[in-house]
Design a protein around this motif. Structure first.
Motif, short mmCIF file in Angstrom:
data_model
loop_
_atom_site.label_atom_id
_atom_site.label_comp_id
_atom_site.label_asym_id
_atom_site.label_seq_id
_atom_site.Cartn_x
_atom_site.Cartn_y
_atom_site.Cartn_z
N PHE A 1 -2.37 -5.47 15.70
CA PHE A 1 -1.37 -4.46 16.01
C PHE A 1 -1.68 -3.19 15.21
O PHE A 1 -2.02 -3.26 14.02
CB PHE A 1 0.04 -4.95 15.66
N GLU A 2 -1.57 -2.05 15.88
CA GLU A 2 -1.78 -0.77 15.21
C GLU A 2 -0.70 0.22 15.63
O GLU A 2 -0.38 0.31 16.82
CB GLU A 2 -3.17 -0.21 15.55
N TRP A 3 -0.17 0.94 14.68
CA TRP A 3 0.82 1.97 14.99
C TRP A 3 0.71 3.11 13.97
O TRP A 3 0.16 2.93 12.88
CB TRP A 3 2.23 1.39 15.03
N ASP A 4 1.20 4.27 14.38
CA ASP A 4 1.16 5.45 13.52
C ASP A 4 2.56 5.79 13.03
O ASP A 4 3.53 5.71 13.79
CB ASP A 4 0.62 6.66 14.28
N VAL A 5 2.64 6.19 11.77
CA VAL A 5 3.86 6.77 11.22
C VAL A 5 3.50 8.17 10.72
O VAL A 5 2.60 8.31 9.88
CB VAL A 5 4.44 5.92 10.07
N ILE A 6 4.16 9.17 11.26
CA ILE A 6 3.92 10.56 10.85
C ILE A 6 5.05 10.99 9.93
O ILE A 6 6.23 10.91 10.29
CB ILE A 6 3.84 11.51 12.06
N ILE A 7 4.68 11.40 8.73
CA ILE A 7 5.69 11.86 7.76
C ILE A 7 5.93 13.34 8.02
O ILE A 7 5.25 14.22 7.47
CB ILE A 7 5.22 11.62 6.31
N GLU A 8 6.88 13.63 8.90
CA GLU A 8 7.18 15.01 9.24
C GLU A 8 7.78 15.75 8.05
O GLU A 8 7.61 16.97 7.91
CB GLU A 8 8.12 15.06 10.45
N LYS A 9 8.47 15.01 7.19
CA LYS A 9 8.98 15.56 5.94
C LYS A 9 9.07 14.41 4.95
O LYS A 9 9.59 13.35 5.26
CB LYS A 9 10.34 16.22 6.13
N ALA A 10 8.54 14.61 3.75
CA ALA A 10 8.52 13.55 2.75
C ALA A 10 9.64 13.74 1.73
O ALA A 10 10.19 14.83 1.57
CB ALA A 10 7.17 13.50 2.04
N CYS A 11 9.97 12.64 1.02
CA CYS A 11 10.87 12.73 -0.12
C CYS A 11 10.03 12.45 -1.37
O CYS A 11 8.80 12.44 -1.31
CB CYS A 11 12.04 11.75 0.02
N VAL A 12 10.65 12.20 -2.51
CA VAL A 12 9.91 11.97 -3.74
C VAL A 12 8.88 10.86 -3.56
O VAL A 12 7.72 11.00 -3.92
CB VAL A 12 10.88 11.62 -4.89
N ASP A 13 9.29 9.77 -2.99
CA ASP A 13 8.39 8.68 -2.62
C ASP A 13 8.80 8.18 -1.25
O ASP A 13 9.98 7.86 -1.02
CB ASP A 13 8.45 7.52 -3.63
N THR A 14 7.84 8.08 -0.34
CA THR A 14 8.09 7.56 1.00
C THR A 14 7.15 6.38 1.20
O THR A 14 5.99 6.43 0.77
CB THR A 14 7.84 8.63 2.06
N PHE A 15 7.63 5.32 1.86
CA PHE A 15 6.86 4.07 1.94
C PHE A 15 6.73 3.63 3.39
O PHE A 15 7.70 3.69 4.17
CB PHE A 15 7.54 2.96 1.13
N VAL A 16 5.54 3.15 3.75
CA VAL A 16 5.24 2.69 5.10
C VAL A 16 4.60 1.31 5.01
O VAL A 16 3.71 1.10 4.18
CB VAL A 16 4.28 3.67 5.82
N GLY A 17 5.03 0.37 5.86
CA GLY A 17 4.42 -0.95 5.83
C GLY A 17 5.07 -1.94 6.76
O GLY A 17 5.46 -1.60 7.88
N VAL A 18 5.23 -3.18 6.28
CA VAL A 18 5.78 -4.26 7.10
C VAL A 18 6.78 -5.06 6.28
O VAL A 18 6.79 -5.01 5.05
CB VAL A 18 4.65 -5.21 7.62
N CYS A 19 7.62 -5.82 7.00
CA CYS A 19 8.60 -6.68 6.33
C CYS A 19 8.75 -7.98 7.11
O CYS A 19 8.42 -8.05 8.30
CB CYS A 19 9.95 -5.99 6.20
N ALA A 20 9.23 -9.01 6.44
CA ALA A 20 9.49 -10.30 7.07
C ALA A 20 10.79 -10.23 7.88
O ALA A 20 11.64 -9.37 7.63
CB ALA A 20 9.58 -11.39 6.02
N PRO A 21 10.98 -11.15 8.86
CA PRO A 21 12.20 -11.12 9.67
C PRO A 21 13.46 -11.43 8.89
O PRO A 21 14.54 -11.00 9.27
CB PRO A 21 11.94 -12.20 10.74
N GLU A 22 13.36 -12.21 7.81
CA GLU A 22 14.55 -12.61 7.08
C GLU A 22 14.50 -12.10 5.64
O GLU A 22 13.47 -11.77 5.10
CB GLU A 22 14.70 -14.15 7.04
#
Length: 437
Positions: A320-341
């Protein structure tokens, strides 16, 4: 524990208890359970016929059910001994097995309870309709009888979903065949035009043919920027060929072969999903989702970072591949994955054991443990997430530069969701990754 006050509690002590048992029950997966013949026969006519028929089975100390799983037998014993099972213990992973066992032992009330529980699960979690998977399991496990209430409910639920919205692998060929037989030329709602039915069925049959014939597949990975070449053979990717350090600036794909070889060439299609949209039901407080689910932000600054995940779950053995575009950032911005629960949306995902995220400061985090990964990035950055569910690995491309798999993330579960963590005034856009071929 004092006995004699609760019949259900006392009988629960008998479940799979060798002390009070006189028969062993062997399951499909060869797991053994202990049971009491008299109780089993009193509660099920099928057990009565098997255990007290005067034949040799009546005198043996073991009885085998080669088509019933241990999960199904476990629920059957609990129901036979106590008269009930816990609603929350039924899931999409064991529901069909349990229904099959209930149907086999002619426990009609248990069948009705499972059907009722399925309706409740759908009502509570309408965004994740598991009907296609359950219909597929049903079609492959249980005799298809038109007056089966649970089966009819599954058909109705799947029929109103356009087939183009059902990812390949969720609905099997046998499930699709039964779905069409129940809806064709009948007064039942069906959401898919004939052409799309044909297209979906053709792709399913093609994938079935390829799997059945175990055709070898070789994917060529040619990086003309670095002048390197690597190969994936039957799903396993190998490192670049070190000896090929003399590749020219212009190349053509080529094969060498002799009779009776037969080769097919086609563009390599990674799993590209068009449904990467933020989930309004699975997000932290104060989150605002706009542009048909593509953009997320916070209405105002909060004390802790908020998490928002995507609607669609990623599972199976796809890439699986997808893009996240940070149109505006904050002090720290995070991109990734998480478990269902077990992910809290009210504080930073990287602090939690069920969150794996890359920060704009260039570090990767999971369960508060961080490691350096890439240079920092900020406003306008495009992050591509490369998630290989076959190898359970994750890598990132930041502003066109691809980095290696995150070696510390060796604990990714079999089911994941795309996720972001951020604070005001960050604004993030998600979309499918379109790779030029």
């Amino acid at each position: 524990m004092t006995r004699g006050y609760s019949l259900e509690r006392d009988f629960r002590l008998l479940i799979n208890n060798p002390k009070y048992s006189d028969i062993e029950i062997l399951c499909e997966d060869e797991k053994k359970f202990h049971g009491c013949k008299a109780i089993l026969a009193a509660r099920s006519e099928v057990f009565d016929r098997l255990l007290y028929n005067g034949m040799k089975e009546s005198h043996e100390k073991q009885i085998s059910f080669p088509k019933i799983s241990s999960a199904g037998i476990e629920f059957i014993l609990e129901y036979i001994y106590t008269g009930s099972i816990k609603e929350e213990s039924l899931t999409k992973d064991n529901m069909i097995e349990t229904f099959y066992a209930a149907n086999y032992f002619q426990l009609v009330e248990l069948e009705n309870f499972i059907t009722k529980t399925f309706k409740i699960i759908l009502k509570k979690n309408c965004t994740e309709n598991c009907s296609p998977e359950l219909l597929s399991k049903f079609a492959e496990k249980i005799p298809l009888i038109e007056d089966n209430i649970f089966l009819n409910l599954l058909v109705e639920m799947v029929a109103v979903i356009p087939l183009n919205n059902i990812e390949f692998g969720r609905l099997s060929i046998s499930g699709l065949q039964y779905l069409l037989s129940c809806t064709y030329d009948k007064d039942k709602p069906f959401a898919t035009p004939e052409y799309e039915v044909f297209r979906y069925g053709a792709i399913l049959l093609q994938s079935k043919f390829l799997d059945g014939n175990q055709l070898d597949g070789i994917t060529v990975h040619l990086d003309m920027n670095k002048r390197t070449c690597a190969f994936t053979v039957n799903g396993k990717k190998y490192s670049k060929v070190l000896d090929w350090n003399n590749l020219p600036s212009k190349l053509y794909p080529v094969v060498s072969f002799n009779h009776p070889a037969r080769l097919r060439i086609e563009p390599h299609q990674k799993c590209v999903c068009s449904k990467y949209v933020w989930d309004e039901l699975e997000c932290g407080s104060n989150a605002l989702i706009e542009d048909n689910g593509k953009i997320v932000c916070l209405q105002s600054k909060t004390k802790s970072w908020r998490n928002v995940r995507v609607k669609m779950m990623l599972e199976g053995k796809s890439i699986f591949e997808w893009d996240v575009i940070i149109e505006k950032a904050c002090v720290d911005t995070f991109v990734g994955v998480c478990a269902p629960e077990n992910l809290s949306y009210e504080f930073w995902a990287g602090r939690q054991p069920t969150g794996w995220v890359l920060s704009t400061n260039g570090h990767c985090f999971n369960h508060e443990k961080g490691s350096s990964y890439c240079p920092p990035f900020g406003d306008g950055a495009r992050i591509t997430v490369h998630l290989d569910m076959n190898k359970r690995t994750c890598a990132f491309t930041v502003n066109g530069t691809k980095y290696p798999e995150v070696s510390a993330w060796n604990n990714l579960p079999p089911k994941l969701y795309p996720v972001v963590s951020f604070n005001h005034p960050a604004q993030l856009r998600i979309q499918s990754h379109q790779k030029s071929i």
